[in-house]
Enzyme design. Structure first.
Site, PDB file in Angstrom:
ATOM      1  CE  LYS A 125      -1.943  -1.440   3.748  1.00 25.74           C
ATOM      2  NZ  LYS A 125      -2.790  -1.733   4.918  1.00 25.74           N
ATOM      3  CB  THR A 152      -7.267   8.618   6.198  1.00 24.21           C
ATOM      4  OG1 THR A 152      -6.163   9.099   6.998  1.00 24.21           O
ATOM      5  CG2 THR A 152      -7.531   9.607   5.077  1.00 24.21           C
ATOM      6  N   GLY A 189      -8.473   4.064   9.945  1.00 22.23           N
ATOM      7  CA  GLY A 189      -9.098   2.776   9.648  1.00 22.23           C
ATOM      8  C   GLY A 189      -8.930   2.288   8.228  1.00 22.23           C
ATOM      9  CB  THR A 190      -7.171   3.587   5.215  1.00 20.53           C
ATOM     10  OG1 THR A 190      -5.947   3.816   5.930  1.00 20.53           O
ATOM     11  CG2 THR A 190      -7.890   4.898   5.027  1.00 20.53           C
ATOM     12  N   GLY A 191      -6.393   0.874   6.606  1.00 18.37           N
ATOM     13  CA  GLY A 191      -5.746  -0.427   6.450  1.00 18.37           C
ATOM     14  C   GLY A 191      -6.651  -1.579   6.852  1.00 18.37           C
ATOM     15  CB  CYS A 192      -8.844  -2.089   9.800  1.00 16.74           C
ATOM     16  SG  CYS A 192      -7.640  -1.738  11.090  1.00 16.74           S
TER      17      CYS A 192
END
Length: 262
Positions: A175, A206, A208-211
């Site tokens: 990412k 932003t 929480g984007t990875g989860c």
């Protein structure tokens, strides 16, 4: 009655609701699968950062996992915050015995820079957890933790993907959201290469984007998509969620998991 595909998240709790188990379950609901959870840790967390973490006993994690998988079953598993080597190794062992695709989000730090993975657990992530992954989804900070590679451009993303694949996952999704310019990610299995690009939205909220991305990938896999199909669909969903992110508290707000319904 049609039963929706079942996806299990093995992750920590975010009391502010933007990341962790809460983000995972919201994503799964939004994407039409039945979300289930194994809680690995509790955090005191809000828009300003992480004020405290408390890891659950390994016995509690194992019991939750067996309770869900042995009775209900799963079509995909997603892992998030696993803060210690003991937890990483326990979850890796459980995953090895589960016949379902696995998305590993090797969570190392929070959006605010708070550490969520003990340094002593990194080797267990490399040698135990990543080999169990169908897809590994590290961001650039996590790439640096795991491989020592500091990514500064797209060529660096290729090198990072090669290094992550060397630990054993079938696919690596690197990412590149921390790079300048468009939000670009690289998905590869060492042969196929997929570059996923989206315009960068002028929105600081932003959290929480990875989860959210990892849970969206797991949801797609549970629905029978191929890995590239699931990742492309997840990227589209997360891009919309970032665009609709909103302010909460005095810091960084969450992405909007329900953006498609508003």
């Amino acid at each position: 009655m049609d039963i929706p595909p079942r996806v299990l998240t093995v992750a920590g709790s975010d009391s502010g609701g933007g990341a962790g188990i809460q983000a995972d379950l919201k994503t799964m609901l939004a994407l039409g699968v039945h979300g289930m959870s194994v809680l690995t840790a509790i955090t005191a967390q809000n828009s300003l950062g992480v004020q405290g973490t408390w890891e659950l006993p390994v016995e509690a994690v194992r019991a939750q996992y067996r309770s869900v998988v042995d009775d209900i079953g799963v079509q995909a598993v997603k892992t998030g915050m696993l803060s210690s080597a003991e937890l990483v190794e326990t979850v890796a062992e459980l995953l090895t015995g589960t016949d379902a695709p696995v998305v590993v989000d090797p969570v190392g730090v929070s959006k605010h820079g708070d550490p969520l993975l003990a340094a002593s657990a990194l080797d267990s992530v490399r040698t135990k957890l990543l080999p169990a992954a169908t897809v590994a989804t590290p961001n650039l900070d996590e790439v640096a933790q795991l491989t020592g590679i500091e990514v500064r451009d797209e060529a660096g993303m290729r090198r990072a993907a090669e290094a992550v694949l060397g630990f054993g996952p079938r696919w690596a999704l690197i990412k590149g959201g921390h790079l300048a310019g468009d939000a670009v990610d690289l998905l590869t299995d060492g042969d196929e290469e997929h570059w996923l690009r989206a315009p960068r939205h002028d929105n600081r909220h932003t959290h929480g984007t990875g989860c959210t991305l990892a849970s969206a990938v797991a949801s797609g896999l549970a629905q029978g998509m191929t890995v590239p199909e699931a990742v492309h669909a997840a990227k589209e969903y997360v891009t919309g969620a970032i665009a609709a992110g909103f302010a909460l508290g005095g810091g960084i707000g969450p992405v909007d998991h329900g953006w498609r319904f508003r």
